[in-house]
Design a protein around this motif. Structure first.
Motif, short mmCIF file in Angstrom:
data_model
loop_
_atom_site.label_atom_id
_atom_site.label_comp_id
_atom_site.label_asym_id
_atom_site.label_seq_id
_atom_site.Cartn_x
_atom_site.Cartn_y
_atom_site.Cartn_z
N CYS A 214 13.29 -5.35 -5.57
CA CYS A 214 12.13 -5.69 -6.01
C CYS A 214 11.09 -5.99 -5.03
CB CYS A 214 12.08 -7.52 -6.55
SG CYS A 214 10.68 -8.24 -6.78
N GLN A 215 9.88 -5.29 -5.04
CA GLN A 215 9.14 -4.84 -4.17
C GLN A 215 8.00 -6.06 -4.09
OE1 GLN A 215 8.76 -2.83 -1.78
NE2 GLN A 215 10.56 -1.39 -2.24
N ILE A 216 7.84 -6.85 -3.07
CA ILE A 216 6.70 -7.91 -3.25
C ILE A 216 5.71 -7.62 -2.03
CG2 ILE A 216 8.10 -9.73 -4.21
CD1 ILE A 216 8.68 -10.84 -1.47
N PRO A 217 4.48 -7.69 -2.28
CA PRO A 217 3.26 -7.52 -1.26
C PRO A 217 3.54 -8.60 -0.23
CG PRO A 217 2.50 -8.29 -3.38
CD PRO A 217 3.70 -8.20 -3.48
N VAL A 218 3.51 -8.39 0.95
CA VAL A 218 3.70 -9.18 2.14
C VAL A 218 2.44 -9.10 2.97
CG1 VAL A 218 6.04 -9.84 1.98
CG2 VAL A 218 5.34 -7.95 3.42
N LEU A 219 1.83 -8.00 3.06
CA LEU A 219 0.88 -7.67 4.06
C LEU A 219 -0.31 -7.00 3.63
CD1 LEU A 219 0.04 -7.44 6.98
CD2 LEU A 219 1.57 -5.40 7.18
N THR B 294 1.77 -13.40 -7.93
CA THR B 294 1.18 -14.65 -7.40
C THR B 294 1.09 -14.19 -5.90
OG1 THR B 294 2.97 -16.15 -8.42
CG2 THR B 294 1.85 -17.13 -6.69
N LEU B 295 1.72 -13.16 -5.38
CA LEU B 295 1.43 -13.02 -3.94
C LEU B 295 0.33 -12.16 -3.90
CD1 LEU B 295 4.93 -12.45 -2.55
CD2 LEU B 295 3.10 -13.80 -1.66
N LEU B 296 -0.12 -11.12 -5.10
CA LEU B 296 -1.18 -10.41 -5.17
C LEU B 296 -2.30 -11.20 -5.14
CD1 LEU B 296 -0.44 -7.30 -7.12
CD2 LEU B 296 -1.45 -7.27 -4.88
N VAL C 52 -14.06 1.91 3.50
CA VAL C 52 -13.12 0.37 3.30
C VAL C 52 -11.84 0.94 2.80
CG1 VAL C 52 -12.97 -1.92 2.62
CG2 VAL C 52 -14.97 -1.10 3.38
N THR C 53 -10.65 0.54 3.38
CA THR C 53 -9.42 1.01 3.04
C THR C 53 -8.52 -0.63 2.96
OG1 THR C 53 -9.55 2.81 4.23
CG2 THR C 53 -7.31 2.31 3.18
N ALA C 54 -8.02 -0.91 1.87
CA ALA C 54 -7.09 -1.96 1.75
C ALA C 54 -5.68 -1.47 1.34
CB ALA C 54 -7.66 -2.90 0.48
N SER C 55 -5.00 -1.78 2.48
CA SER C 55 -3.65 -1.20 2.17
C SER C 55 -2.53 -2.41 2.04
CB SER C 55 -2.89 -0.64 3.43
OG SER C 55 -4.06 -0.21 4.29
N ILE C 56 -1.76 -2.34 1.09
CA ILE C 56 -0.97 -3.45 0.79
C ILE C 56 0.27 -2.70 1.07
CG2 ILE C 56 0.17 -4.79 -1.01
CD1 ILE C 56 -2.63 -5.29 -2.34
N THR C 57 1.09 -3.83 1.96
CA THR C 57 2.57 -3.20 2.29
C THR C 57 3.35 -4.24 1.53
OG1 THR C 57 1.63 -2.71 4.43
CG2 THR C 57 4.11 -2.76 4.38
N THR C 58 4.30 -3.42 0.84
CA THR C 58 5.55 -4.41 0.16
C THR C 58 6.52 -4.11 0.82
OG1 THR C 58 5.86 -2.60 -1.33
CG2 THR C 58 4.20 -3.89 -2.20
N THR C 59 7.38 -5.36 0.67
CA THR C 59 8.98 -5.04 1.13
C THR C 59 9.85 -5.33 -0.03
OG1 THR C 59 10.26 -6.13 2.74
CG2 THR C 59 8.74 -7.77 1.77
N ALA C 60 11.27 -5.02 0.19
CA ALA C 60 12.05 -5.19 -0.86
C ALA C 60 12.64 -6.63 -0.67
CB ALA C 60 13.01 -4.12 -0.70
N LEU C 61 12.71 -7.21 -1.87
CA LEU C 61 13.16 -8.81 -1.90
C LEU C 61 14.63 -8.53 -2.45
CD1 LEU C 61 12.61 -11.82 -1.57
CD2 LEU C 61 12.06 -11.64 -4.05
#
Lengths: 133, 547
Positions: free
Chosen positions: B461-466, B412-414, B489-498
Motif C-alpha cells: 500500500c502506497q501512502i503519501p507522506v511527503l 486522509t493523508l492526501l 510550480v511543481t507539487a511532488s508527492i512522495t509515497t512510501t509503502a505501508l
C-alpha cells in the motif's frame, strides 16, 4: 644767431611731464580699482579720491598747455599762470601721497617722482620768467 | 540739569576695544588660568611646561599681511637645548610687494567693526535692520501644496495618481490620525489608492455633546469628493451602513441607513457620536473616482467619559472588480501570500475563460500547519498561507494502527497534505486578475513512489507522506526594478509503502510538507540603443560622365 629766451630744458621737461602724467593717471586709476576690489572701500571714501584724480588731470592739461605756450611765445603771463596752477597740482599730489584712503608703496613712488618733477619745473619756470621780464 | 544726563546716557555703547598688540594675542589660549598644550604664546605656561611641548601650534601672530611693514610675534621651540625652551621674538615683517599698504586714512580698513550694543534708544532701529521671523507655519500653505503637485497647464487633463491627496470641494478628504501624540489631528489627507487605517483619541464630554463637530456624521459627509483633481464634477459621500455600539461594546447593525443621526443628549448620555468611519472609494482604471461610501460606527458616552477613541479606515476598489488583496504590483512582494485558484469543472478553455478564485477564503496557496501536539488527525484543517519567498517546512505525526485500511488512509493523508480545494493554478504576478488566463501558471503534479523490493507478491500500500511544492520564480522587467514572477510550480508527492502491521501494533510515521522557492532568473542583458549610423546619400547623378 637769434637771441632765444625760451628755455629748452623747460620745454623738454614739459614734454616728459606730459608722458609721465598720462602714465601716472592710468596707474592711479587702476590702483584705485584694485583697492576697491581687494580692500573694503566704501563709497564715501571712493568718491573724493576719484573726483580729485579727475580734477588733477584737468589741472595738469591746463598747466602744461599754458606753460608750453608761455615758454614758446616768451610771455610771462601764461608761464606765471602755469606756476600758480602748479601749486594746486602739488597740493593734490601731496593728497595722493599722504591723505588718500589707502596709500600703497607704488602710490608713494609715483607721487614722489611727480613732486620732484613739479619742483624741477617750478625752478625752471622761475628762471624763464626772470629771463623774459 | 537732566538734559545733560540724558545726553550722556544716549551715547552709543560699544563692546570692549579689540586687541591689536601682536605680542598679547594668542588664539590657542583657550583654557583660563591653565596652560594649553602646545600653545607657545599662552601666558599661563611656565618654562617647565614649555619643555614638555613637541611643537608650537601657533608659530607666528601677525596683523594684516597687506601692510608694508608690520610687527610679528614668532614663537618656536628650541629642541636642541636641554630642556627644550620656547623662543619668543618680536620682529618686523616686511611685505616685498610694491602694492603693499603704506598707510591708511580709514580706520576700519583692516579690522571688523565692533557691533552696536542695543540700548533702549537704538533698539527699535536695530530690530528693524536685523530682526526677522524665523518660521512661518501657516495653514494656508495648503494651497501651495496643490499648486506644486499639479503644474498649471490648462490643456492637461488631470487624473488621480497613487498617493495624490483625494480632493474635495474646499480641501482634502481628511482621515483624522494621531500626530506626535495620540490626539486626533484633522489635517491628514487621504491619498489615492493608499489604504490606510488609523486610530486616535478625541476629547469629548457630555456637556460639549453637540459642539465637537468631528464626532457627528455630518462632518464626514458634508464634503463632496472631486472626481478628478481640479474639476467641477463631484461625488457625494453616501452612507453605506450604520452600526450601533452600546456602552458595553455590543454592536448592532441598523436598518435604515440613510438617516443622518446627529449627536444629542439623551438620558444623561451623549448618543450618536461617531466612533469609527470606514470609507470605500470606487475608482476607474483611468484614475477617476466614481463612488464614495462611508460606513459608520456610532456610540454613546456617559457623564464620566472625557475622551473617546476613534478609528478610521479607507480602502479603494476598482470598478467592476471584486476587491482582491494584491500580493504585489506587478511582481510578488516577499512576505505576501501566493495567489492561486482553479478552473471550475466543465469549463471549456477559450482564451477569455475566467478562473474561479476560491481555493480558500483568501484565494491563497496553503500548506499544512504544524500543531503543538503534532498529531495529524487532531488538528485537521489548520493551514497556513504560503508566503512568497519564505520556504516553509511543516509536518505532523500519524499514528497508524493495524485496523486502518489502505485506501481511506491514503485519502486522509492526501486531504491532510493538500487540504481541501488544492488549487490548479497559481498567479504568476502579484496583481494577476482572474480574467487574464495567460497570467496563471498551472501546477504540475509529480508522483514519486519509493520502490521497495518486497519478497511477498502483495502489492504494498502506497501512502503519501511527503508533499514538496517547488515554486520557480524569475526576475522580470528592467534591471533597476526587477519584478518577481512565478514561472513554474511543481507539487511532488512522495509515497512510501505501508507494510501491513501485525494486529495490536501501531506505528508512527512522520508526514511532511514543504514549500521551496527557487530563483531561475536568467542573467540580465543590458539593452543598448542602436549604434548611430552615418547616413550619406550621394546625389543621383554624382558620377555623371561615367554612369
Amino acid at each position: 644767431n637769434s637771441h632765444q629766451l625760451s628755455s629748452l630744458p623747460l620745454q623738454i621737461l614739459f614734454y616728459v611731464n606730459g608722458i609721465y602724467y598720462t602714465f601716472y593717471f592710468l596707474a592711479t586709476l587702476a590702483m584705485i580699482v584694485y583697492k576697491s576690489q581687494v580692500f573694503s572701500y566704501p563709497d564715501d571714501f571712493l568718491a573724493p579720491d576719484l573726483t580729485l584724480l579727475f580734477i588733477m588731470a584737468i589741472l595738469e592739461v591746463l598747466r602744461l598747455h599754458l606753460g608750453s605756450k608761455g615758454n614758446l611765445t616768451e610771455e610771462e603771463v601764461p608761464l606765471g599762470l602755469s606756476l600758480a596752477i602748479t601749486v594746486g597740482s602739488v597740493i593734490l599730489s601731496v593728497y595722493f601721497l599722504v591723505w588718500q584712503t589707502y596709500v600703497l608703496k607704488a602710490d608713494v613712488i609715483i607721487n614722489t617722482v611727480l613732486l620732484l618733477t613739479y619742483g624741477l619745473e617750478s625752478v625752471l619756470k622761475v628762471t624763464a620768467i626772470t629771463a623774459f621780464v | 540739569p537732566p538734559e545733560i544726563h540724558s545726553a550722556s546716557r544716549a551715547r552709543v555703547r560699544s563692546g570692549p576695544a579689540p586687541v591689536t598688540d601682536v605680542a598679547k594675542l594668542c588664539v590657542c589660549d583657550l583654557l583660563v588660568a591653565q596652560c594649553d598644550v602646545n600653545c607657545c604664546c599662552d601666558p599661563d605656561c611656565n618654562a617647565a611646561d614649555f619643555s614638555l611641548f613637541t611643537t608650537c601650534s601657533v608659530p607666528v601672530v601677525t596683523g594684516d599681511s597687506h601692510l608694508c611693514s608690520q610687527k610679528a610675534a614668532t614663537y618656536s621651540l628650541d629642541v636642541e637645548a636641554n630642556p627644550p625652551e620656547r623662543i619668543f621674538k618680536l620682529i618686523d615683517q616686511v611685505n616685498p610687494s610694491v602694492f603693499c599698504i603704506h598707510a591708511t586714512n580709514y580706520e576700519q580698513a583692516l579690522s571688523f567693526p565692533s557691533p552696536e550694543i542695543p540700548t533702549s534708544e537704538n533698539f527699535d532701529q536695530l530690530l528693524k535692520r536685523f530682526g526677522s521671523a524665523a518660521f512661518s507655519a501657516e495653514p494656508d500653505s495648503w494651497d501651495a501644496i496643490t499648486d506644486a503637485q499639479n503644474p498649471s497647464d490648462a490643456n492637461e487633463t488631470y487624473r488621480y495618481k497613487y498617493g495624490v491627496p483625494v480632493q474635495t470641494v474646499d480641501m482634502f478628504l481628511r482621515l483624522p490620525s494621531p500626530v506626535v501624540s495620540s490626539w486626533c489631528s484633522d489635517m491628514n489627507p487621504a491619498g489615492f489608492l493608499v489604504n490606510q487605517a488609523t486610530k486616535c483619541t478625541r476629547s469629548i464630554s457630555v456637556e460639549k455633546c453637540g459642539d465637537v463637530e468631528a464626532v457627528s456624521m455630518l462632518f464626514y459627509l458634508n464634503s463632496s469628493i472631486l472626481t478628478v483633481p481640479k474639476s467641477s464634477q463631484m461625488v457625494n459621500v453616501t452612507v453605506h451602513s450604520v452600526t450601533f455600539q452600546s456602552l458595553n461594546g455590543t454592536r448592532t447593525l441598523l436598518n435604515g441607513s440613510d438617516v443622518l443621526r446627529l449627536p444629542m443628549v439623551l438620558d444623561e448620555l451623549c448618543v450618536n457620536i461617531v466612533l469609527g468611519v470606514s470609507y470605500h472609494i470606487t475608482y476607474t482604471d483611468t484614475g477617476e473616482i466614481i463612488e464614495a461610501a462611508a460606513s459608520f460606527v456610532l456610540g454613546a458616552i456617559n457623564k464620566e467619559a472625557l475622551s473617546i477613541q476613534q478609528s478610521f479606515e479607507i480602502s479603494f476598489t476598482q470598478v467592476d472588480t471584486k476587491p482582491v488583496p494584491l500580493s504585489g504590483n506587478p511582481g510578488y512582494v516577499v512576505g505576501l501570500p501566493v495567489r492561486a485558484g482553479f478552473r471550475p469543472q466543465g469549463y471549456p478553455f477559450p482564451v477569455l475563460a475566467a478562473l474561479f478564485l476560491n481555493s480558500n477564503k483568501y484565494n491563497q496557496l496553503t500548506i499544512l500547519q504544524s500543531a503543538s501536539n503534532q498529531d495529524c488527525l487532531a488538528a485537521q484543517g489548520a493551514r497556513a498561507p504560503v508566503l512568497f519567498g519564505y520556504n516553509i517546512i511543516s509536518g505532523c505525526k500519524l499514528r497508524i494502527t493495524a485496523a486502518m485500511k489502505c485506501q481511506p488512509l491514503t485519502q486522509t493523508l492526501l486531504d491532510l497534505l493538500k487540504g481541501q480545494n488544492f488549487p490548479e493554478y497559481v498567479a504568476s504576478f502579484g496583481n494577476s486578475q482572474a480574467q487574464d488566463v495567460l497570467e496563471w501558471v498551472p501546477i504540475t503534479h509529480l508522483y514519486i513512489s519509493e520502490q521497495i523490493t518486497s519478497n511477498t507478491f502483495q502489492s504494498p500500500c502506497q501512502i503519501p507522506v511527503l508533499l514538496e511544492i517547488e515554486v520557480k520564480w524569475t526576475k522580470y522587467g528592467s534591471l533597476v526594478n526587477p519584478q518577481a514572477r512565478i514561472v513554474n510550480v511543481t507539487a511532488s508527492i512522495t509515497t512510501t509503502a505501508l507494510r501491513p502491521l501485525p494486529s495490536g501494533r501501531e506505528r508512527i510515521i512522520p508526514v511532511t510538507s514543504s514549500v521551496v522557492f527557487t530563483e531561475v532568473s536568467s542573467p540580465a542583458e543590458p539593452g543598448y540603443k542602436a549604434w548611430p549610423t552615418i547616413n550619406i546619400k550621394l546625389p543621383f547623378d554624382f558620377f555623371f560622365p561615367f554612369v
